[in-house]
Design a protein around this motif. Structure first.
Motif, mmCIF file in Angstrom:
data_model
loop_
_atom_site.group_PDB
_atom_site.id
_atom_site.type_symbol
_atom_site.label_atom_id
_atom_site.label_comp_id
_atom_site.label_asym_id
_atom_site.label_seq_id
_atom_site.Cartn_x
_atom_site.Cartn_y
_atom_site.Cartn_z
ATOM 1 N N ARG A 310 0.809 -1.219 0.000
ATOM 2 C CA ARG A 310 0.000 0.000 0.000
ATOM 3 C C ARG A 310 0.850 1.280 0.000
ATOM 4 O O ARG A 310 0.310 2.375 -0.106
ATOM 5 N N ILE A 311 2.157 1.178 0.148
ATOM 6 C CA ILE A 311 3.012 2.366 0.176
ATOM 7 C C ILE A 311 2.973 3.056 -1.186
ATOM 8 O O ILE A 311 3.374 2.478 -2.199
ATOM 9 N N LYS A 312 2.494 4.280 -1.218
ATOM 10 C CA LYS A 312 2.383 5.047 -2.454
ATOM 11 C C LYS A 312 3.413 6.175 -2.542
ATOM 12 O O LYS A 312 3.759 6.604 -3.638
ATOM 13 N N GLN A 313 3.874 6.658 -1.396
ATOM 14 C CA GLN A 313 4.817 7.773 -1.379
ATOM 15 C C GLN A 313 6.095 7.360 -0.661
ATOM 16 O O GLN A 313 6.045 6.847 0.458
ATOM 17 N N VAL A 314 7.235 7.595 -1.319
ATOM 18 C CA VAL A 314 8.543 7.315 -0.733
ATOM 19 C C VAL A 314 9.359 8.601 -0.782
ATOM 20 O O VAL A 314 9.514 9.204 -1.855
ATOM 21 N N ILE A 315 9.853 9.033 0.368
ATOM 22 C CA ILE A 315 10.627 10.264 0.465
ATOM 23 C C ILE A 315 11.987 9.918 1.059
ATOM 24 O O ILE A 315 12.075 9.350 2.161
ATOM 25 N N LEU A 316 13.044 10.245 0.316
ATOM 26 C CA LEU A 316 14.412 10.016 0.771
ATOM 27 C C LEU A 316 15.076 11.375 0.938
ATOM 28 O O LEU A 316 15.106 12.172 0.003
ATOM 29 N N LYS A 317 15.594 11.661 2.120
ATOM 30 C CA LYS A 317 16.188 12.976 2.354
ATOM 31 C C LYS A 317 17.438 12.859 3.215
ATOM 32 O O LYS A 317 17.579 11.957 4.035
ATOM 33 N N GLN A 318 18.366 13.774 2.937
ATOM 34 C CA GLN A 318 19.614 13.863 3.680
ATOM 35 C C GLN A 318 20.365 12.530 3.667
ATOM 36 O O GLN A 318 20.871 12.078 4.687
ATOM 37 N N ILE A 319 20.444 11.929 2.486
ATOM 38 C CA ILE A 319 21.221 10.696 2.354
ATOM 39 C C ILE A 319 22.677 11.100 2.119
ATOM 40 O O ILE A 319 22.996 11.761 1.128
ATOM 41 N N PRO A 320 23.598 10.731 2.993
ATOM 42 C CA PRO A 320 24.996 11.192 2.856
ATOM 43 C C PRO A 320 25.766 10.376 1.842
ATOM 44 O O PRO A 320 25.241 9.476 1.187
#
Length: 469
Positions: A310-320
């Protein structure tokens, strides 16, 4: 108030030139003098009346200004202000408002929802680098938690528990910062928690999550008892600030919709050989991952997407710049996700991610591109922007359902506004008919002075000139 000056008028006695006591002339002189005095009294009375009227008008105006105060706001507006402040605040705002005056106290006690936000927070700006809170401070934290639980009655709770981020990697004793009594009170009311935000080390996370935590002060790779019930929890944010690997305790939450994982050293698999985690979030629609400890850990976390369709939104942030980016080159296909956003992440990670991952149902891709990274050309992990764009285009063409692509300058506020007449910051690009997504470039100057080695015009020319291979 000063009275107007009155001019003295002297009436001379009857002249001696009137022999025989002639009173006619004397009466005429007295009559003239009395008339003059009446005129003076009349003028003085008029001036006094005028000044009195002006003073009263000034007093009325002053009284009206004093009446237009903050206390005259309607109760509905005050409650709206209190509600917002209590939701975003992290310093016992509800209690502070209730101590201002009788009116505010009555309003605060009339609405239990105003007491539903409980925050146990040790600020990063604490003056002592290794603070140890006094017993009275910890006792006060426990009493305030109990007070909020009582005054919120049966309302759903938003709970925040935060330790200082500067202790990341250190084995700090959480009991020196967060009251054990406050944690116990929250555990007993866990069935009321609707939103939960944790920034903890393994010790505090272990003590909060389990009904009967064990006494071993180390990382845990297996559950030690039943976790606290969270039947109404819909959003969970866990920022892990310890170098210990820790088994993620919240494995089964039936109503969870939003999950955010930061500084992640959490274990979702019961054994290293297990490929698919055994988590149960049947309603989870949004996953946020930030600052993973390694690319290997990031890949194992991303397996949640296929586990939870059911996951529709994936947000990836501040990945070093992760040291182990080269360990995985096998392409991974993820299903169902329709929105992907990557922000504030290194070029090395973004390039590897675009070559490794494929989203078969992806419709919208958003990239916050940090132009300041281009100044790090001497870094061994930096990627030329043309090579990075090739990887992005390669990623886009492996997502057959994609419709919208947004490339945004992460530092767009540093440049000219889109409303400035001489600068254009937004433009759409049409791809080939068989792909045909709409591409928007936002925050990069097209006309005007050069602001760096990468501009929107260069990016669009690259997109247009890229041949299908």
């Amino acid at each position: 108030m000063s009275l107007p000056a009155v001019t003295a008028h002297i009436v001379e006695p009857i002249s001696a030139s009137h022999p025989g006591g002639s009173f006619d002339a004397a009466v005429e002189e007295l009559s003239a003098a009395l008339t003059q005095i009446e005129v003076i009294i009349s003028d003085t009375t008029s001036e006094i009346a005028e000044e009195t009227h002006t003073s009263k008008v000034d007093e009325v105006v002053t009284v009206r200004v004093r009446q237009a105060s903050f206390c005259d706001l309607p109760s509905e507006i005050l409650l709206a202000i209190f509600s917002y402040a209590c939701q975003v605040g992290e310093s016992w705002e509800a209690l502070s408002f209730s101590l201002v005056c009788r009116q505010w106290r009555a309003l605060m006690l009339a609405d239990p929802n105003l007491w539903s936000n409980i925050a146990l927070i040790v600020s990063d700006l604490f003056p002592d680098p290794t603070p140890s809170l006094s017993f009275s401070a910890l006792l006060r934290m426990a009493k305030l938690t109990l007070l909020y639980l009582e005054r919120s009655e049966d309302c759903m709770l938003s709970v925040t528990v935060k330790m200082p981020t500067r202790f990341k990697g250190l084995n700090a004793n959480w009991q020196s910062y967060i009251s054990v009594g406050a944690i116990n009170f929250l555990q007993r009311n866990s069935h009321r928690i609707k939103h939960l935000h944790l920034r903890t080390d393994h010790g505090l996370l272990h003590a909060f999550a389990y009904e009967e935590p064990c006494l071993v002060d180390s990382g845990h790779d297996q559950p030690c008892s039943n976790t606290i019930p969270l039947p109404h929890l819909i959003s969970l944010s866990v920022e892990y600030v310890s170098r210990h690997r820790f088994y993620f305790p919240f494995q089964r939450i039936s109503r969870l919709k939003h999950l955010a994982l930061g500084n992640e050293g959490l274990i979702f698999h019961k054994s290293p050989s297990q490929i698919v985690p055994s988590v149960t979030f049947p309603r989870l629609t949004r996953l946020v991952v930030s600052e993973p400890s390694s690319f290997h850990q990031f890949c194992r976390t991303m397996t949640l997407i296929n586990t939870l369709p059911r996951i529709k939104q994936v947000i990836l942030k501040q990945i070093p710049r992760l040291a182990d980016l080269s360990i995985s080159r096998q392409q991974v296909i993820l299903q169902e996700t329709s929105l992907l956003k990557i922000s504030e992440s290194s070029d090395a990670f973004l390039s590897t991610f675009c070559r490794v991952y494929q989203f078969s149902e992806l419709k919208a891709f958003e990239l916050d591109y940090d132009i300041s990274e281009r100044s790090l050309a001497s870094s061994p992990t930096s990627v030329a922007w043309t090579d990075l764009m090739c990887d992005i285009v390669y990623f886009i063409r492996r997502c057959p359902m994609i419709q919208t692509i947004t490339v945004r300058n992460a530092r767009e506020s540093c440049y000219l506004s889109a409303n400035d007449p001489g600068t254009q910051l937004v433009e759409e690009v049409a791809f080939e008919p068989q792909i045909s997504p709409n591409v928007r470039i936002i925050g990069f100057p097209i006309d005007g002075p050069e602001t760096g080695p990468l501009t929107a015009r260069a990016m669009m020319e690259f997109f247009r000139g890229f041949e299908l291979k």
